[in-house]
Design an enzyme around this catalytic site. Sequence first.
Site, PDB file in Angstrom:
ATOM      1  N   LYS A 192       0.878  -1.188   0.000  1.00  0.00           N
ATOM      2  CA  LYS A 192       0.000   0.000   0.000  1.00  0.00           C
ATOM      3  C   LYS A 192       0.907   1.228   0.000  1.00  0.00           C
ATOM      4  CE  LYS A 192      -1.893   2.973   2.053  1.00  0.00           C
ATOM      5  NZ  LYS A 192      -1.711   4.411   1.669  1.00  0.00           N
ATOM      6  N   GLU A 268      10.152   1.835  10.341  1.00  0.00           N
ATOM      7  CA  GLU A 268      11.117   2.915  10.131  1.00  0.00           C
ATOM      8  C   GLU A 268      10.329   4.214  10.233  1.00  0.00           C
ATOM      9  OE1 GLU A 268      13.747   0.291   6.936  1.00  0.00           O
ATOM     10  OE2 GLU A 268      13.346   2.398   6.502  1.00  0.00           O
ATOM     11  N   CYS A 302      13.774  11.140   6.168  1.00  0.00           N
ATOM     12  CA  CYS A 302      13.750  10.899   7.609  1.00  0.00           C
ATOM     13  C   CYS A 302      15.121  11.099   8.242  1.00  0.00           C
ATOM     14  CB  CYS A 302      13.274   9.477   7.869  1.00  0.00           C
ATOM     15  SG  CYS A 302      14.340   8.281   7.056  1.00  0.00           S
ATOM     16  N   GLU A 404       9.596  16.870  14.820  1.00  0.00           N
ATOM     17  CA  GLU A 404      10.005  16.687  13.426  1.00  0.00           C
ATOM     18  C   GLU A 404       9.184  17.628  12.541  1.00  0.00           C
ATOM     19  OE1 GLU A 404       8.643  13.186  11.206  1.00  0.00           O
ATOM     20  OE2 GLU A 404      10.706  12.867  10.559  1.00  0.00           O
TER      21      GLU A 404
HETATM   22  P1  NAD Z   1       2.406   8.706   7.176  1.00  0.00           P
HETATM   23  O1  NAD Z   1       2.652   7.958   8.427  1.00  0.00           O
HETATM   24  O2  NAD Z   1       1.412   9.799   7.182  1.00  0.00           O
HETATM   25  O3  NAD Z   1       1.963   7.733   6.001  1.00  0.00           O
HETATM   26  C1  NAD Z   1       2.743   6.621   5.626  1.00  0.00           C
HETATM   27  C2  NAD Z   1       1.836   5.566   5.047  1.00  0.00           C
HETATM   28  O4  NAD Z   1       0.964   5.080   6.064  1.00  0.00           O
HETATM   29  C3  NAD Z   1       0.945   6.045   3.907  1.00  0.00           C
HETATM   30  O5  NAD Z   1       0.877   5.019   2.936  1.00  0.00           O
HETATM   31  C4  NAD Z   1      -0.405   6.223   4.597  1.00  0.00           C
HETATM   32  O6  NAD Z   1      -1.505   6.100   3.727  1.00  0.00           O
HETATM   33  C5  NAD Z   1      -0.383   5.097   5.605  1.00  0.00           C
HETATM   34  N1  NAD Z   1      -1.220   5.275   6.782  1.00  0.00           N
HETATM   35  C6  NAD Z   1      -1.529   6.434   7.415  1.00  0.00           C
HETATM   36  N2  NAD Z   1      -2.315   6.180   8.488  1.00  0.00           N
HETATM   37  C7  NAD Z   1      -2.493   4.838   8.539  1.00  0.00           C
HETATM   38  C8  NAD Z   1      -3.211   3.962   9.409  1.00  0.00           C
HETATM   39  N3  NAD Z   1      -3.866   4.425  10.470  1.00  0.00           N
HETATM   40  N4  NAD Z   1      -3.184   2.638   9.149  1.00  0.00           N
HETATM   41  C9  NAD Z   1      -2.502   2.152   8.090  1.00  0.00           C
HETATM   42  N5  NAD Z   1      -1.820   2.929   7.225  1.00  0.00           N
HETATM   43  C10 NAD Z   1      -1.803   4.258   7.454  1.00  0.00           C
HETATM   44  O7  NAD Z   1       3.840   9.248   6.702  1.00  0.00           O
HETATM   45  P2  NAD Z   1       4.172  10.171   5.479  1.00  0.00           P
HETATM   46  O8  NAD Z   1       3.617  11.531   5.773  1.00  0.00           O
HETATM   47  O9  NAD Z   1       3.752   9.477   4.237  1.00  0.00           O
HETATM   48  O10 NAD Z   1       5.764  10.206   5.531  1.00  0.00           O
HETATM   49  C11 NAD Z   1       6.498  11.120   6.302  1.00  0.00           C
HETATM   50  C12 NAD Z   1       6.934  10.493   7.601  1.00  0.00           C
HETATM   51  O11 NAD Z   1       7.618   9.273   7.345  1.00  0.00           O
HETATM   52  C13 NAD Z   1       7.933  11.333   8.367  1.00  0.00           C
HETATM   53  O12 NAD Z   1       7.626  11.275   9.732  1.00  0.00           O
HETATM   54  C14 NAD Z   1       9.258  10.643   8.116  1.00  0.00           C
HETATM   55  O13 NAD Z   1      10.242  10.858   9.089  1.00  0.00           O
HETATM   56  C15 NAD Z   1       8.831   9.212   8.058  1.00  0.00           C
HETATM   57  N6  NAD Z   1       9.806   8.408   7.324  1.00  0.00           N
HETATM   58  C16 NAD Z   1      10.657   7.597   8.023  1.00  0.00           C
HETATM   59  C17 NAD Z   1      11.611   6.842   7.353  1.00  0.00           C
HETATM   60  C18 NAD Z   1      12.605   5.969   8.072  1.00  0.00           C
HETATM   61  O14 NAD Z   1      13.323   5.219   7.414  1.00  0.00           O
HETATM   62  N7  NAD Z   1      12.708   6.025   9.386  1.00  0.00           N
HETATM   63  C19 NAD Z   1      11.672   6.891   5.972  1.00  0.00           C
HETATM   64  C20 NAD Z   1      10.783   7.723   5.296  1.00  0.00           C
HETATM   65  C21 NAD Z   1       9.838   8.473   5.988  1.00  0.00           C
HETATM   66  O1  6OD Z   2      18.327   4.099   2.438  1.00  0.00           O
HETATM   67  C1  6OD Z   2      17.444   3.379   2.938  1.00  0.00           C
HETATM   68  O2  6OD Z   2      17.457   2.142   2.844  1.00  0.00           O
HETATM   69  C2  6OD Z   2      16.357   4.007   3.692  1.00  0.00           C
HETATM   70  N1  6OD Z   2      15.489   3.157   4.297  1.00  0.00           N
HETATM   71  C3  6OD Z   2      16.242   5.350   3.738  1.00  0.00           C
HETATM   72  C4  6OD Z   2      15.224   6.034   4.426  1.00  0.00           C
HETATM   73  C5  6OD Z   2      15.059   7.350   4.235  1.00  0.00           C
HETATM   74  C6  6OD Z   2      14.009   8.086   4.878  1.00  0.00           C
HETATM   75  O3  6OD Z   2      13.389   9.003   4.411  1.00  0.00           O
END
Ligand code: NAD
Ligand code: 6OD
Length: 500
Positions: A192, A268, A302, A404
């Site tokens: 998804k 993550e 992130c 964040e």
């Molecule tokens: P989000 O949590 O809003 O959404 C991520 C996904 O989860 C989307 O596909 C969304 O539709 C789905 N989702 C949302 N609510 C849900 C629920 N209740 N049940 C099931 N699925 C649900 O995140 P975003 O805004 O898309 O991305 C930004 C965030 O992601 C930032 O906080 C960023 O730090 C984090 N991020 C972390 C990493 C990492 O590797 N640690 C990598 C990329 C992004």
């Molecule tokens: O490089 C990767 O494998 C990874 N998971 C990066 C995540 C980036 C976050 O926005």
Amino acid sequence: MESRVQTVSSSASKASVRRLQNYVDGRFVGGAREFDDVNPADGSVIARVSEADRELVDAAVRAARRAVNGPWGKAGVRERAAMLNKIAEGIERRFEDFLAAEVADTGKPVSLARRLDIPRGTANFRTFADIIKTAGVEAYQTETADGRQALNYAVRKPVGVVGIVTPWNLPLLLLTWKAAPALACGNAVVVKPSEETPATATLLAEVMHEAGMPAGAFNLVHGFGPESAGEWLTTHPEVDAITFTGESKTGAAIMKACAPGVKPVSFELGGKNAAIVFADADFDAAVAGVAEAVFMNTGQVCLCAERVYVERAIFDKFVAALKQQAEAQVAGWPMEARTTLGPLISSAHRDKVMGYFKLAKEEGAKVVTGGGALKSGDARDQGFWVQPTILTGLEECARCVREEIFGPVAHVAPFDSEEQAIALANDTQYGLAASIWTSRLDRAHRVAQEMRTGITWVNSWFLRDLRTPFGGVGLSGIGREGGTHSLDFYSQLNNVCIKI
Ligand code: NAD
Ligand code: 6OD
């Protein structure tokens, strides 16, 4: 094969837009409703996306179960690795399609997607094809009480049906980072992607189809989170494990959804990462490295640094140099080669980041540069652009230092000793990444080992080796993926003990 990217007339836009479909049990299927896929550079509608309803998500999970019990589940390691390599070749063959789709969905500079996002799509499949071929088994020879021996060895088996939920910031990179190892281990997946960025996931389904991936092994459902495909997938009783990348509070909601089934989760999540710059660092390299860590992908990674701590002796000079880097960013159209800074992903996210700019001023920040919306005087003014922003002067307890923001913004603060720098960097509920800039080897090791993070870079940032453990502590996540750590999540070990 019939293309899934169809051009149709949409009531949402006078121009014709593409239609993106779900991929379930080896077939492309529409959904009960459609939603808009918006280009964040100018707010235009670029595609209409079929939203999967609960029945379609259920059909995807059931198809995945049949695939696990069928040909895909029975495929040997060599066959699975060959399929992963074929998928990597398929992405490579359609590189320009993936590139255009990713840039249109995210607004990120084409130069960034060309060097990072799309190549990582292929690298993720190739890496896990290699890793699964060479994965060994754990074995012990054990002495028994009666003076004989037992041989213990652990066999790896797929977990079963894996649900993969991904965000919008690095859409193809993060989706394939999880789909590749899950498939390598013999699982079937239901993916998804973010509702904001459905295009490259749909292209990936086409590549899977063209590569001859057995029906049901890879399924794609489009939609939102709550009361949509995200919720239907993460609460589905027949899903065996959930792997998720996104916001920490979404992770918490998914963890709750997985609790009744006691399902394994790999998360993550968010970050509030620190960069520490010592006076002994190579100044120019540190400025360039920190600027990249703050502004890459418009701060929507992130791993981006939102807190920069600089040794007092070079603080003023460093802030001035970082300001120059911010003001040198080129906020051009995403497909222009010279562009270095794109828009934010959506109007909602733009409003959130602008809210933090306002809050920073209320909290007493000095705005060194930026702090507002970015206007170009053309169609981009309908998009979601903000200025690259550098702040100083906030207390460590300020919300802008603790929460964040996920935009092109950092707060820069001075420190006076190594101990203070470590304490400041670690003073967060998150714990994803840190970067340390120093020319002293002893200091580099000492400070790096003190970081309460999953990843620490020295004199570098976002330098990746896909065999290494990746993940966070605290609000930044649960578990590690990468290399054999991914295999540990996407497979279960059955220990066989034989008395001999
Ligand atoms: P989000 O949590 O809003 O959404 C991520 C996904 O989860 C989307 O596909 C969304 O539709 C789905 N989702 C949302 N609510 C849900 C629920 N209740 N049940 C099931 N699925 C649900 O995140 P975003 O805004 O898309 O991305 C930004 C965030 O992601 C930032 O906080 C960023 O730090 C984090 N991020 C972390 C990493 C990492 O590797 N640690 C990598 C990329 C992004
Ligand atoms: O490089 C990767 O494998 C990874 N998971 C990066 C995540 C980036 C976050 O926005």
